[in-house]
Design a protein around this motif. Sequence first.
Motif, short mmCIF file in Angstrom:
data_model
loop_
_atom_site.label_atom_id
_atom_site.label_comp_id
_atom_site.label_asym_id
_atom_site.label_seq_id
_atom_site.Cartn_x
_atom_site.Cartn_y
_atom_site.Cartn_z
N ASN A 157 0.85 -1.18 0.00
CA ASN A 157 0.00 0.00 0.00
C ASN A 157 0.90 1.24 0.00
OD1 ASN A 157 -1.55 2.21 0.81
ND2 ASN A 157 -2.91 0.94 2.06
N ASP A 166 3.72 10.22 9.09
CA ASP A 166 2.64 10.93 9.76
C ASP A 166 2.62 10.66 11.26
OD1 ASP A 166 0.08 12.46 9.20
OD2 ASP A 166 -0.66 10.77 10.39
N ASN B 83 -2.26 14.19 12.71
CA ASN B 83 -2.24 12.80 12.24
C ASN B 83 -3.31 12.59 11.18
OD1 ASN B 83 -1.21 12.18 15.41
ND2 ASN B 83 -0.13 11.23 13.72
N THR B 84 -3.05 11.58 10.34
CA THR B 84 -3.90 11.36 9.18
C THR B 84 -4.56 9.98 9.24
OG1 THR B 84 -2.34 12.69 7.93
CG2 THR B 84 -3.96 11.45 6.66
N PHE B 86 -5.95 7.47 6.50
CA PHE B 86 -5.88 7.36 5.05
C PHE B 86 -7.09 6.62 4.49
CE2 PHE B 86 -1.61 7.99 6.50
CZ PHE B 86 -1.06 8.83 5.54
N GLN B 87 -7.33 6.89 3.21
CA GLN B 87 -8.48 6.29 2.56
C GLN B 87 -8.41 4.76 2.55
OE1 GLN B 87 -9.03 7.63 -1.43
NE2 GLN B 87 -10.87 6.44 -1.74
N ARG B 88 -7.22 4.23 2.19
CA ARG B 88 -7.10 2.77 2.15
C ARG B 88 -6.43 2.28 3.44
NH1 ARG B 88 -9.54 0.33 -1.67
NH2 ARG B 88 -8.45 -1.40 -0.76
N TYR B 89 -6.78 2.89 4.53
CA TYR B 89 -6.37 2.50 5.89
C TYR B 89 -4.87 2.63 6.14
CZ TYR B 89 -10.71 0.15 4.63
OH TYR B 89 -11.92 -0.13 4.12
N ALA B 90 -4.06 2.03 5.22
CA ALA B 90 -2.60 2.10 5.37
C ALA B 90 -2.13 1.60 6.72
CB ALA B 90 -2.09 3.53 5.10
N PHE B 92 -0.05 -1.08 9.03
CA PHE B 92 1.19 -1.79 8.76
C PHE B 92 0.91 -3.29 8.81
CE2 PHE B 92 2.57 2.12 11.12
CZ PHE B 92 2.83 2.84 9.97
N PRO B 93 1.01 -4.00 7.69
CA PRO B 93 0.55 -5.39 7.63
C PRO B 93 1.38 -6.34 8.50
CG PRO B 93 1.01 -4.52 5.42
CD PRO B 93 1.54 -3.53 6.41
N HIS B 94 2.63 -5.97 8.79
CA HIS B 94 3.48 -6.89 9.56
C HIS B 94 3.29 -6.72 11.06
CE1 HIS B 94 5.68 -3.15 9.22
NE2 HIS B 94 6.42 -3.51 10.24
N ASN B 137 -4.60 -8.05 8.87
CA ASN B 137 -5.12 -8.55 7.60
C ASN B 137 -6.37 -9.40 7.78
OD1 ASN B 137 -2.95 -7.45 6.05
ND2 ASN B 137 -1.68 -9.06 6.95
N ARG B 151 -5.22 4.48 15.68
CA ARG B 151 -3.78 4.71 15.53
C ARG B 151 -3.47 6.21 15.43
NH1 ARG B 151 -0.74 2.47 10.24
NH2 ARG B 151 -1.98 4.12 9.32
N ALA B 152 -4.40 6.95 14.82
CA ALA B 152 -4.19 8.39 14.68
C ALA B 152 -4.51 9.14 15.98
CB ALA B 152 -5.02 8.93 13.52
#
Lengths: 266, 461
Positions: A157, A166, B83-84, B86-90, B92-94, B137, B151-152
């Motif tokens: 992503n 951020d 803090n932001t 994001f649209q596609r969540y972003a 951290f997959p790990h 995930n 998280r934000a």
Amino acid sequence: MKKFFAQTYLWLLLALLYAPIIIIGIFSFTEAKVLGNWTGFSTKLYTSLFSGGVGNGLLSAIENTFTIAIIAAAISTILGSFAAIGIHNLRGRKRQAITLLNNIPMLNPDIITGISLFLLFITLGITQGYLTVVLAHIAFCTPYVVLSVMPRLQQMNPNIYEAALDLGATPLQALWKVIIPEIRPGMISGFILAFTLSIDDFAVTIFTKGNQGLETLSTFIYADARKGGLTPELRPLSTIIFVTVLLLLIIINIRARRAARKAENI
Amino acid sequence: MDNKTNTIIKIEHLSKSFGDKVVLNDINLDIRRGEFITLLGPSGCGKTTLLRMIAGFLKPDSGAIVMDGNNITEVPPHLRPLNTVFQRYALFPHLNVYENIAFGLKLNKVPAQEIETRIRKALRMVSMTDYEDRDVNSLSGGQQQRVAIARAIVNRPKVLLLDEPLAALDLKMRKDMQMELKQMHQELGITFIYVTHDQEEALTLSDTVVVMSDGKIQQIGTPIDIYNEPINSFVADFIGESNILNGTMAHDLEVEFIGHTFECVDKGFGSNAPVDVVVRPEDIYIIANAENAKFTGTVKSCIFKGVHYEMFVETDKGYELMIQDYNAFEVGSTVGMFIKPSDIHVMQKERICNTFEGRMTSPTTVEILGAEFECADCGLKEGDNIYASVNFNRVELQDNKEDGTVMGEVEFILYKGNHYHLTVLTDDGEKVYVDTNDIWDKGDLVGISISASDLHITKRV
């Protein structure tokens, strides 16, 4: 009936493909000096291989092969990963150009790579030996690492790097804590690939090893065969290398399948 | 509280271009402390670019962003106290849910004990208690978005930026999350800057709505102001459903449109001034008895929309109006209609004809829009700088783009009751406005031609 023929054909083909390796494997468990003579089951060749019965030549060749492979694979993994990140952040024509430049060395015949590196080292007046072999191996392994890291970056992503910034990460922290963990599977596959390519290499090594007596396994066997007959201990050695490579390949495949399954679940 | 401390972010003359395309054009905006402000506009209007500049991911070409009196235009994103989401969540997959939320706190060296309590509180706020150890995930889209919000907000930013956070969720989930976001905003008391293309979402959530189009701010106001008093036809068309019609302000408090004269509450436009008139579909009263009505019409279609029926009615003078009513009227029946003076919204027309700058290339040809057009001889000579004007309904569009003098792309379509008002963007980036009865689609490539007699030339000095 049709199925029977199809099956037979498949097994015949596989048998032909693997016959040489299997024969070496079988005859590594007998003592006969000449390949093809069966003098009863024995593990003497294996003991002899590991107890120094073959002289220093072979042992140092084995040692060189593996240390060169590890150093070359490690350095090309680092170089290749950073290169991939760089290429990933390029856009348009620039990216296409660099990708093409990365792909050409992989399609280039090894012999050409070997000769050109040989000429390069001569021109620069570098004494050829261990160092030049390592440099040459890094040169031809790096593009493969780039190739195996790129897909991980493309799947990533694009916002996660920004998300890290951020949340207060410096660009370096973001790279270390977010990007590297994301591309790690690609880096590991790249490392394994580079490692096997390096062990396997003959053409590039023979041109860059110089004349100071440095031998790797492939060049040693080549020289040995030309001296008249193969040292019998090469049979168990080939078997061990084959099994090692086979295991590595299986690991790569399992990893790839697991990654694909994980990707499906998302 | 004085004005200075009441403004948390001040955006001054912000501009940005990507190549030739101007994405933001001199944006000025004051964001008040603690408000829920929404940047609203169609895709490509520059709203996300503006948000990314506030976050620090993009640098403006010119202008400044001032936060609490400090110019932060050049401050990198990791040093900005915001803090932001994001649209596609972003996410951290790990990392698992807990580690994701702890990411910012750990970087800021918050003690482990405090991290623990703050994460629990954040998870409670987004209703995700007991999800700490889950792999991100394995979560659904809505759950991932909740984790992203946690998280934000766990970092206690002064300003929370949200980039279309609900766009990827299904309708039901979106509605629930809207309510939760609104509640979260009240509980946290911090400033929310929200980006969306969904006008309903913007009206539901915001204290202030900023409508953007073409890299410019069209209107800033409360949701009620934006809905009831749209400043131009773009805003009227974009926010909610509306009938936008050409009209003439006869004099103060009286406007003429759809062939009838109506009493209204607007004044100050002068007499016989051309205006745009906006009437919301729910503000037209429709009755079966046509005799005592202000004007009459025939029902063309009637569709059930859940709460109300949506009807298209052709009026006695041939205009088509959209009307929403709780009662259904049979298709083909004659109906009567009323509009209350306060429901008629009159807007200044942005333009009444096309005007292009150009120069004469011979006494009977003129270069405008990057091409040569024929015109009537008006005594000017080659090389003279001129203005050329042409009425909207005198511009002809051709299906085959090669047939026109210049090529263009249909960019924006406005239905005006009995004709379409199109905005066509030429290859040179100039805008040509066209009134037509033909139906075109957005994105159609067309040829533009203007006959010599319709082109009015005046000398430019």
